[in-house]
Design a protein around this motif. Structure first.
Motif, PDB file in Angstrom:
ATOM      1  N   MET A  93      -5.152   3.661  -5.922  1.00 54.55           N
ATOM      2  CA  MET A  93      -5.855   2.875  -4.905  1.00 54.55           C
ATOM      3  C   MET A  93      -7.104   3.621  -4.448  1.00 54.55           C
ATOM      4  O   MET A  93      -7.152   4.848  -4.481  1.00 54.55           O
ATOM      5  CB  MET A  93      -4.937   2.628  -3.713  1.00 54.55           C
ATOM      6  CG  MET A  93      -3.661   1.885  -4.064  1.00 54.55           C
ATOM      7  SD  MET A  93      -2.787   1.291  -2.604  1.00 54.55           S
ATOM      8  CE  MET A  93      -2.535   2.773  -1.687  1.00 54.55           C
TER       9      MET A  93
ATOM     10  N   LEU B 135       0.797  -1.229   0.000  1.00 52.19           N
ATOM     11  CA  LEU B 135       0.000   0.000   0.000  1.00 52.19           C
ATOM     12  C   LEU B 135       0.831   1.281   0.000  1.00 52.19           C
ATOM     13  O   LEU B 135       0.291   2.373   0.004  1.00 52.19           O
ATOM     14  CB  LEU B 135      -0.937   0.009   1.219  1.00 52.19           C
ATOM     15  CG  LEU B 135      -1.906  -1.170   1.307  1.00 52.19           C
ATOM     16  CD1 LEU B 135      -2.781  -1.033   2.544  1.00 52.19           C
ATOM     17  CD2 LEU B 135      -2.764  -1.263   0.069  1.00 52.19           C
TER      18      LEU B 135
ATOM     19  N   GLY C 204      -2.511   3.370   3.645  1.00 54.05           N
ATOM     20  CA  GLY C 204      -1.157   3.579   3.139  1.00 54.05           C
ATOM     21  C   GLY C 204      -0.464   4.762   3.811  1.00 54.05           C
ATOM     22  O   GLY C 204       0.734   4.715   4.084  1.00 54.05           O
TER      23      GLY C 204
ATOM     24  N   ALA D 202      -7.897   2.629   1.030  1.00 51.72           N
ATOM     25  CA  ALA D 202      -6.578   2.000   0.970  1.00 51.72           C
ATOM     26  C   ALA D 202      -5.493   3.060   1.048  1.00 51.72           C
ATOM     27  O   ALA D 202      -4.449   2.858   1.681  1.00 51.72           O
ATOM     28  CB  ALA D 202      -6.444   1.183  -0.306  1.00 51.72           C
TER      29      ALA D 202
END
Lengths: 314, 377
Positions: free
Chosen positions: B317, B307, B325, B321
């Motif tokens: 993404m 990620l 990350g 997400a």
């Protein structure tokens, strides 16, 4: 002022009370034995005294410092030798001592380390990895490392477990020497002969302090009567154990020790047995071991079985 | 009361360094792992793969067919390896993975081109890995079209017609040749540092608990702060050596451009390394054994790898997400290192990311210290 004066020390892990209302005083220069079965709370009590664990209840002083608030000051002045060898096996003897000397800010460091190596007789083996030492030597190195900063109180947690008799003897000689020089010692042990070398003993079971005093005081305080029979046939053991008033029967070589708490009842039971079998019983001296076994079986009686099991060592 | 002693800190530092030196395998790993990974990933990973195996199904061998095939080959994306005679045979090839593309030209391709009949070329791509196929597919339309117009001598005419409608200028900045390594190697620096440092710091403290030496250490006058610093400073040094190794190799082996300021890069790297060793230390306040410390490290390692934008484009993404990350120091470090090395970014451009790293340092360090006090209780 007492070196250790603690009252009502209590420690719980979750809902288990590992140490329950333990009070203890130790005077300067005393060697005090700390006895009790496995998991009875000896290690936890010692850890509370040296500031490694915070008591949940209780108060007191160690070397004049508050056991709850001044653990940093206490740590500086106490030597604590753990049950398991807890110096670094991947460092040499000298590096371990160097590490300890630096942590306590001993100066001049070289002098302290050299003197310790010399007193151990390990000067020539200073570069040996501590992990390669035998059990007896590990114990000696650990003790030397614990007293290098010249503590006022020495706490030893089963220091002689797994050490041969000669090394044990030498170890105790050293402890007495240190105590004569003014060091105060609290030592936990399972060995009766070691308990007898202490000035005073404390007996702890399931977290509770059951007895304290000199060996003679503890034996007398237990109120046990002991009878000894010579050359009693072995098959009698089971029968004696079932007699009223008998709490322990144990063969020692060719003699048989019979212990009970009620002198009258015990005398009557044994007299009847003598009349029947002809085996003669004479009054014997109650040993410290007899007293401890009595304590342990009594404590088990008091405990509900499940609760007793839950008190395994943390 | 602040109780801090340099000599006690030095005691722990000296001990740690001797232990590190004596643990040969770990020591070798600290230097071996960066070099191995750099060589492996630096040379192996290509996000814009070329010379992919392809098959061509063409019955006729006229000059237009040949022109299209040659044009496709010269793009560098295709390598024609098979000439199956039937569609079934071609299907088998793409199904088994022997080829990534099947190009099919109708039998009367040449004639239809000459008649101006808009013949169709069918290109089937194995798109199971979308990333692998996309580069090749992207080039197809224009390449085939151009090959034909050139072959017919109408090149100039067609170009002129297109110019009039619209002209799109594409400027591939920072990495005009699209060399994957320029993107991957700086990222690898972050990944390598994270993998070795978090795990090793995590294990360094747990080792004390596992071997029973922690009890002794705590019974002596060392404070949590001294123990923490004594444990993490050696790994800062290890991280420094790793950085030098990776950057030198990046320059020599991959000819990586180095546009930004070295001072800025080094201060960013040090900040990142500090956040990593503190994270390792943070992990070690949870783990009871070295095995647990390792498992926790990996639990953390994989998501951060996936990620952070190291493996896949971060902006691609979904929001949730991306939010996860953002919680990894690696994500921020990747942005910094790519910006400084490839774009020549200055402090203002990376200030936000640096601040985030500082937040990680404070958070991990603070929690670790707070938790450490209670460990024996």
């Amino acid at each position: 002022m007492s070196v250790v004066a603690v009252e009502g020390l209590t420690k719980r892990f979750g809902d288990r009370t590992v140490v329950d209302d333990v009070s203890m005083t130790i005077e300067k220069g005393e060697i005090v034995g700390f006895l009790g079965p496995n998991g009875s709370g000896k290690t936890t009590t010692i850890r509370m005294i040296c500031g490694l664990l915070t008591p949940d209840a209780g108060s007191g002083t160690v070397l004049g410092f508050d056991v709850l608030k001044d653990s940093r000051e206490i740590k500086r002045r106490v030597g604590y030798m753990t049950q398991k060898f807890s110096f670094y096996e991947d460092l040499t003897i000298e590096e371990n001592l160097d590490f300890v000397a630096r942590l306590y800010e001993l100066s001049p460091r070289r002098l302290y380390v050299d003197r310790t190596l010399d007193s151990l007789g390990l000067t020539s083996r200073r570069a040996q990895l501590a992990g390669t030492l035998s059990g007896g030597w590990k114990q000696r190195v650990a003790l030397a490392a614990c007293i290098m900063h010249e503590p006022d109180l020495l706490l030893l947690d089963e220091p002689t477990a797994g050490v041969d008799p000669k090394a044990r003897r030498e170890f105790w000689d050293e402890i007495h020497l240190l105590a004569a020089g003014g060091l105060t010692v609290l030592v936990s042990t399972h060995y009766m002969d070691e308990a007898e070398r202490c000035h005073r003993i404390n007996y702890i079971s399931y977290g509770r302090l059951l007895a304290c005093g000199t060996v003679d005081e503890v034996v007398a305080g237990a109120g046990l009567a002991t009878f000894v029979a010579r050359d009693a046939p072995p098959e009698l053991v089971a029968r004696i154990a079932g007699l009223p008033g008998v709490s322990q029967v144990a063969p020692f070589g060719t003699t048989l020790h019979v212990v009970g708490a009620d002198l009258g009842l015990l005398t009557a039971s044994l007299a009847a047995l003598t009349a029947e079998t002809g085996v003669a019983f004479t009054r014997g001296e109650t040993s410290l071991e007899d007293v401890f076994i009595q304590f342990m079986s009594r404590a088990e009686d008091n405990m509900d079985g499940a609760a007793a099991k839950a008190r395994a060592k943390p | 009361m602040i109780d801090f002693s340099l000599s006690r800190l030095w005691a722990i530092l000296a001990k740690e360094m001797v232990q590190m030196r004596r643990d040969r395998i770990t020591f070798a790993m600290m230097l071996g792992v960066p070099i191995m990974q750099l060589l492996l990933f630096g040379y192996a990973i290509n996000t814009d793969p070329k010379r992919l195996p392809a098959a061509i199904v063409a019955v006729s061998q006229d000059r237009y067919t040949r022109a299209v095939v040659t044009a496709l080959e010269t793009t560098g994306y295709f390598r024609f390896e098979a000439q199956p005679s039937s569609l079934a045979e071609a299907d088998l090839l793409i199904e088994s993975g022997a080829v990534a593309f099947v190009v099919t030209l109708p039998a009367d391709f040449g004639t239809r081109v000459e008649r101006g009949d808009h013949p169709e070329i069918l290109i089937e791509a194995d798109a199971t890995d979308p990333a692998a196929a996309s580069g090749a597919i992207g080039t197809l339309g224009t390449v085939a079209q151009r090959a034909l117009t050139r072959e017919q001598g109408q090149e100039a005419e067609v170009e002129a017609r297109q110019d009039k409608m619209l002209s799109v200028v594409v400027h591939r900045r920072y990495n005009p040749e699209g060399i994957s390594q320029y993107n991957i190697v700086p990222g690898l620096l972050g990944v390598i540092l994270q993998m070795t440092l978090v795990m090793m710091t995590g294990m360094a403290l747990t080792r004390e608990t596992e071997r029973g030496t922690m009890e002794n250490l705590l019974a002596m006058p060392a404070t949590p702060m001294e123990i923490m610093l004594g444990k993490i400073l050696p790994f800062l040094g290890v991280g420094g050596v790793q950085v030098v190794v990776v950057l030198t190799a990046a320059k020599i082996l991959f000819g990586l451009p180095f546009l930004g300021s070295l001072t800025l890069l080094i201060s960013a790297v040090l900040t990142f390394v500090l956040s990593l060793v503190l994270m390792g230390y943070f992990i070690s306040t949870f783990a009871r054994t070295q095995m647990q410390a390792m498992q926790l490290t990996f639990f953390f390692f994989l998501p951060s790898l996936m990620l952070s934008g190291f493996m896949f484009p971060f902006a691609g993404m979904p929001d949730w997400a991306q939010a996860i990350g953002e919680c990894f120091p690696l994500t921020h470090f990747l942005r910094i290192v790519r910006a400084v090395m490839l774009k020549g970014a200055e402090m203002p451009a990376i200030a936000w990311e640096m601040a985030m790293l500082a937040v990680f340092i404070l958070a991990y360090g603070g929690i670790a210290l707070a938790r450490f006090r209670r460990t024996l209780d």
